[in-house]
Design a protein around this motif. Structure first.
Motif, PDB file in Angstrom:
ATOM      1  N   ASP A 250       0.781  -0.760  -0.333  1.00 58.08           N
ATOM      2  CA  ASP A 250      -0.093   0.053  -0.385  1.00 58.08           C
ATOM      3  C   ASP A 250       1.221   1.285   0.104  1.00 58.08           C
ATOM      4  OD1 ASP A 250      -2.687  -1.161   0.407  1.00 58.08           O
ATOM      5  OD2 ASP A 250      -1.980  -1.716   2.480  1.00 58.08           O
ATOM      6  N   ALA A 251      -0.010   2.420  -0.421  1.00 59.36           N
ATOM      7  CA  ALA A 251       0.669   3.565  -0.669  1.00 59.36           C
ATOM      8  C   ALA A 251       0.041   5.484  -0.694  1.00 59.36           C
ATOM      9  CB  ALA A 251       1.752   3.830  -1.518  1.00 59.36           C
ATOM     10  N   ARG A 252      -0.069   5.844   0.021  1.00 55.18           N
ATOM     11  CA  ARG A 252      -1.154   6.688   0.007  1.00 55.18           C
ATOM     12  C   ARG A 252      -0.497   8.259  -0.167  1.00 55.18           C
ATOM     13  NH1 ARG A 252      -1.261   3.441   3.728  1.00 55.18           N
ATOM     14  NH2 ARG A 252      -0.626   4.558   4.715  1.00 55.18           N
ATOM     15  N   LEU A 253      -0.888   8.829  -1.308  1.00 49.40           N
ATOM     16  CA  LEU A 253      -0.350  10.151  -1.323  1.00 49.40           C
ATOM     17  C   LEU A 253      -1.363  11.224  -1.206  1.00 49.40           C
ATOM     18  CD1 LEU A 253       0.070  11.248  -4.544  1.00 49.40           C
ATOM     19  CD2 LEU A 253       1.104   9.116  -4.574  1.00 49.40           C
ATOM     20  N   HIS A 254      -1.236  12.696  -0.792  1.00 49.21           N
ATOM     21  CA  HIS A 254      -2.332  13.614  -0.855  1.00 49.21           C
ATOM     22  C   HIS A 254      -1.591  14.413  -1.336  1.00 49.21           C
ATOM     23  CE1 HIS A 254      -4.141  11.935   2.893  1.00 49.21           C
ATOM     24  NE2 HIS A 254      -2.922  10.862   2.975  1.00 49.21           N
ATOM     25  N   TRP A 255      -2.467  15.369  -1.966  1.00 45.32           N
ATOM     26  CA  TRP A 255      -1.889  16.082  -3.163  1.00 45.32           C
ATOM     27  C   TRP A 255      -2.789  17.409  -3.304  1.00 45.32           C
ATOM     28  CZ3 TRP A 255      -4.253  16.143  -8.631  1.00 45.32           C
ATOM     29  CH2 TRP A 255      -5.303  15.343  -8.671  1.00 45.32           C
ATOM     30  N   GLU A 256      -2.483  19.084  -3.555  1.00 47.74           N
ATOM     31  CA  GLU A 256      -2.932  19.633  -3.570  1.00 47.74           C
ATOM     32  C   GLU A 256      -3.151  20.909  -4.955  1.00 47.74           C
ATOM     33  OE1 GLU A 256      -4.340  22.660   0.115  1.00 47.74           O
ATOM     34  OE2 GLU A 256      -2.891  23.380  -1.122  1.00 47.74           O
ATOM     35  N   LEU A 257      -4.207  21.402  -5.218  1.00 44.77           N
ATOM     36  CA  LEU A 257      -4.043  22.577  -6.385  1.00 44.77           C
ATOM     37  C   LEU A 257      -4.883  23.410  -6.261  1.00 44.77           C
ATOM     38  CD1 LEU A 257      -3.560  23.395  -9.635  1.00 44.77           C
ATOM     39  CD2 LEU A 257      -6.234  22.179  -9.654  1.00 44.77           C
ATOM     40  N   ARG A 258      -4.211  25.049  -5.992  1.00 44.08           N
ATOM     41  CA  ARG A 258      -4.361  26.110  -5.989  1.00 44.08           C
ATOM     42  C   ARG A 258      -4.420  26.796  -7.338  1.00 44.08           C
ATOM     43  NH1 ARG A 258      -4.887  28.067  -0.101  1.00 44.08           N
ATOM     44  NH2 ARG A 258      -4.328  26.450   0.409  1.00 44.08           N
ATOM     45  N   ASN A 259      -5.687  26.994  -7.860  1.00 43.51           N
ATOM     46  CA  ASN A 259      -5.720  27.436  -9.462  1.00 43.51           C
ATOM     47  C   ASN A 259      -6.236  28.461  -9.258  1.00 43.51           C
ATOM     48  OD1 ASN A 259      -8.290  25.745  -8.492  1.00 43.51           O
ATOM     49  ND2 ASN A 259      -9.057  26.946 -10.308  1.00 43.51           N
ATOM     50  N   LEU A 260      -6.182  29.193 -10.649  1.00 42.55           N
ATOM     51  CA  LEU A 260      -6.478  30.452 -11.035  1.00 42.55           C
ATOM     52  C   LEU A 260      -7.251  30.269 -11.871  1.00 42.55           C
ATOM     53  CD1 LEU A 260      -3.339  31.838 -12.928  1.00 42.55           C
ATOM     54  CD2 LEU A 260      -4.015  32.475 -10.608  1.00 42.55           C
ATOM     55  N   PRO A 261      -8.544  30.880 -11.290  1.00 48.74           N
ATOM     56  CA  PRO A 261      -9.978  31.412 -12.256  1.00 48.74           C
ATOM     57  C   PRO A 261     -10.146  30.514 -13.328  1.00 48.74           C
ATOM     58  CG  PRO A 261      -9.257  32.430 -11.037  1.00 48.74           C
ATOM     59  CD  PRO A 261      -8.129  32.573 -11.207  1.00 48.74           C
ATOM     60  N   SER A 262      -8.639  31.242 -14.706  1.00 50.38           N
ATOM     61  CA  SER A 262      -8.679  30.688 -15.662  1.00 50.38           C
ATOM     62  C   SER A 262      -8.260  29.100 -15.857  1.00 50.38           C
ATOM     63  CB  SER A 262      -7.750  32.220 -16.465  1.00 50.38           C
ATOM     64  OG  SER A 262      -6.366  31.728 -16.102  1.00 50.38           O
ATOM     65  N   ASP A 263      -7.191  28.642 -14.701  1.00 49.65           N
ATOM     66  CA  ASP A 263      -7.173  26.914 -15.118  1.00 49.65           C
ATOM     67  C   ASP A 263      -8.164  25.962 -14.444  1.00 49.65           C
ATOM     68  OD1 ASP A 263      -5.123  27.910 -16.489  1.00 49.65           O
ATOM     69  OD2 ASP A 263      -3.776  27.835 -14.428  1.00 49.65           O
ATOM     70  N   PRO A 264      -9.575  25.317 -15.613  1.00 49.25           N
ATOM     71  CA  PRO A 264     -10.287  25.225 -14.528  1.00 49.25           C
ATOM     72  C   PRO A 264      -9.605  23.715 -13.803  1.00 49.25           C
ATOM     73  CG  PRO A 264      -9.767  24.613 -16.864  1.00 49.25           C
ATOM     74  CD  PRO A 264      -8.916  25.316 -16.691  1.00 49.25           C
ATOM     75  N   PRO A 265     -10.078  23.704 -12.765  1.00 50.39           N
ATOM     76  CA  PRO A 265      -9.228  22.124 -12.768  1.00 50.39           C
ATOM     77  C   PRO A 265      -9.578  20.693 -12.965  1.00 50.39           C
ATOM     78  CG  PRO A 265     -11.348  23.548 -10.795  1.00 50.39           C
ATOM     79  CD  PRO A 265     -10.620  24.077 -11.531  1.00 50.39           C
ATOM     80  N   ASP A 266     -10.918  21.152 -13.475  1.00 52.27           N
ATOM     81  CA  ASP A 266     -11.367  18.893 -14.051  1.00 52.27           C
ATOM     82  C   ASP A 266     -10.168  18.780 -14.918  1.00 52.27           C
ATOM     83  OD1 ASP A 266     -13.219  19.635 -12.943  1.00 52.27           O
ATOM     84  OD2 ASP A 266     -15.157  20.336 -14.155  1.00 52.27           O
ATOM     85  N   ALA A 267      -9.397  20.079 -15.884  1.00 53.46           N
ATOM     86  CA  ALA A 267      -7.932  19.459 -16.513  1.00 53.46           C
ATOM     87  C   ALA A 267      -7.644  19.348 -16.368  1.00 53.46           C
ATOM     88  CB  ALA A 267      -8.473  21.226 -17.480  1.00 53.46           C
ATOM     89  N   VAL A 268      -6.744  19.462 -15.144  1.00 53.89           N
ATOM     90  CA  VAL A 268      -5.638  18.406 -13.963  1.00 53.89           C
ATOM     91  C   VAL A 268      -6.013  17.606 -14.109  1.00 53.89           C
ATOM     92  CG1 VAL A 268      -4.347  18.787 -12.185  1.00 53.89           C
ATOM     93  CG2 VAL A 268      -4.256  21.507 -13.506  1.00 53.89           C
ATOM     94  N   ARG A 269      -7.107  17.442 -13.107  1.00 57.33           N
ATOM     95  CA  ARG A 269      -7.117  16.157 -12.703  1.00 57.33           C
ATOM     96  C   ARG A 269      -7.936  15.084 -13.835  1.00 57.33           C
ATOM     97  NH1 ARG A 269     -10.481  13.550  -8.399  1.00 57.33           N
ATOM     98  NH2 ARG A 269     -10.080  11.735  -8.661  1.00 57.33           N
ATOM     99  N   ALA A 270      -8.289  15.432 -15.158  1.00 57.84           N
ATOM    100  CA  ALA A 270      -8.007  14.518 -15.678  1.00 57.84           C
ATOM    101  C   ALA A 270      -6.511  14.462 -16.796  1.00 57.84           C
ATOM    102  CB  ALA A 270      -9.182  15.450 -17.651  1.00 57.84           C
ATOM    103  N   ARG A 271      -6.525  14.751 -16.857  1.00 57.92           N
ATOM    104  CA  ARG A 271      -4.462  14.265 -17.075  1.00 57.92           C
ATOM    105  C   ARG A 271      -4.295  13.519 -16.003  1.00 57.92           C
ATOM    106  NH1 ARG A 271       0.864  17.993 -19.019  1.00 57.92           N
ATOM    107  NH2 ARG A 271       1.846  16.553 -17.178  1.00 57.92           N
ATOM    108  N   PHE A 272      -5.133  14.089 -14.693  1.00 56.20           N
ATOM    109  CA  PHE A 272      -4.226  12.632 -13.270  1.00 56.20           C
ATOM    110  C   PHE A 272      -5.027  11.565 -13.593  1.00 56.20           C
ATOM    111  CE2 PHE A 272      -4.614  11.149  -9.214  1.00 56.20           C
ATOM    112  CZ  PHE A 272      -3.465  11.288  -8.473  1.00 56.20           C
TER     113      PHE A 272
END
Length: 306
Positions: A250-272
């Motif tokens: 098992d392995a676990r990692l915690h990660w965080e995105l702080r996005n500009l209003p012009s950068d949709p978080p869905d795009a980062v999550r879809a790539r991931f």
């Protein structure tokens, strides 16, 4: 001035660290407003140990202004205080105490102004909205927002008294936090060919997140409102394995995105998700028990612009 200090001293005396109850403070505020004939609505959480408060002063019409603040504070554990952090101390014109600025100071000012609000010929209402868990999950305000949407006439503005050194802050980045869990196959370290290392795959995921973070940095917008002027992404913690001579299951990692209003978080999550789906297929060529699962962690706060 003295009324403000008296109220703020009482507010600071309540230990409302985010992992503790804020009910004593909320009940104090409710009772203080009741002394002025103002009925407040207390909205408890599911566990019944925390609550938000909403009260209205003035006519029940549209166009009101919401004065809002969170009642919780960060811990004092491990910090060096020269006085009791829960006893307000006035020194050279400054008031010291946990939450004196973030944000009991603003809440205290709002409450101290109540007599003036009542004495004013208000044509539009002033709404007081005090929440919880801002310092931890950012989720405590959601039931309060839902209640306001259901019960209040449309408001014109919301003023949130966060410490900004008196500047108007009219935009903020989004905050999105996730927890990714990797499940591999354990084996003795003498036969790694029989296992699938969850930590190796977690390391590859972290490398991909670093690549994404570096690409986001290249999208810096000159003159942007934020510092830094680009979306940021980081891995805050990783845990994995349980013995030096065992291939980690098992392995676990915690990660965080702080996005500009012009950068949709869905795009980062879809790539991931595309990347981890490919890794999971690779792992499952060895064993169908392998998987990679990503869940929302503690916060999902939308970016806001004027």
């Amino acid at each position: 001035m003295q009324r403000t200090l008296d109220i703020l001293t009482r507010l600071i005396a309540f230990d409302t660290t985010s992992d503790r109850s804020n009910l004593a403070l909320i009940h104090f505020v409710r009772d203080l407003l009741a002394e002025h004939g103002i009925q407040a609505t207390v909205l408890a959480n599911a566990e019944g140990d925390k609550a938000s408060l909403l009260a209205t002063i003035g006519p029940p019409v549209a166009g009101g202004v919401v004065l809002s603040g969170h009642t919780d504070t960060v811990p004092v554990t491990g910090q060096t205080w020269s006085q009791d952090p829960y006893q307000a101390t006035l020194k050279e014109g400054r008031l010291y105490g946990r939450g004196s600025v973030d944000m009991k100071g603003f809440i205290g000012l709002c409450l101290a102004m109540v007599p003036q609000f009542l004495a004013s010929p208000l044509k539009r209402p002033i709404h007081l909205a005090f929440s919880y868990d801002e310092e931890s999950t950012c989720m405590g305000c959601l039931p309060l927002i839902d209640h306001m949407r259901e019960t209040l006439p449309e408001v014109a503005a919301v003023i949130i008294g966060e410490p900004t050194q008196g500047r108007v802050v009219s935009a903020h980045k989004g905050v999105h936090s996730w927890r990714t869990e990797v499940t591999g196959v354990p084996a003795h370290s003498s036969r790694p060919d029989l296992g699938v290392s969850a930590t190796f795959y977690a390391a590859r995921i972290i490398s991909e997140l670093e690549r994404t973070a570096n690409e986001l940095r290249t999208n810096a917008i000159r003159g942007e409102l934020f510092e830094p002027p680009y979306s940021t992404l980081h891995v805050s913690a990783m845990q994995g394995g349980n013995a030096p001579n065992i291939i980690a299951k098992d392995a676990r990692l915690h990660w965080e995105l702080r996005n500009l209003p012009s950068d949709p978080p869905d795009a980062v999550r879809a790539r991931f998700d595309d990347f981890t789906a490919q890794l999971a297929r690779e792992m499952q060529q060895h064993s169908a028990d392998c998987r990679i699962q990503t869940l929302e962690d503690y916060a999902s706060v939308p970016a806001l612009t004027p």
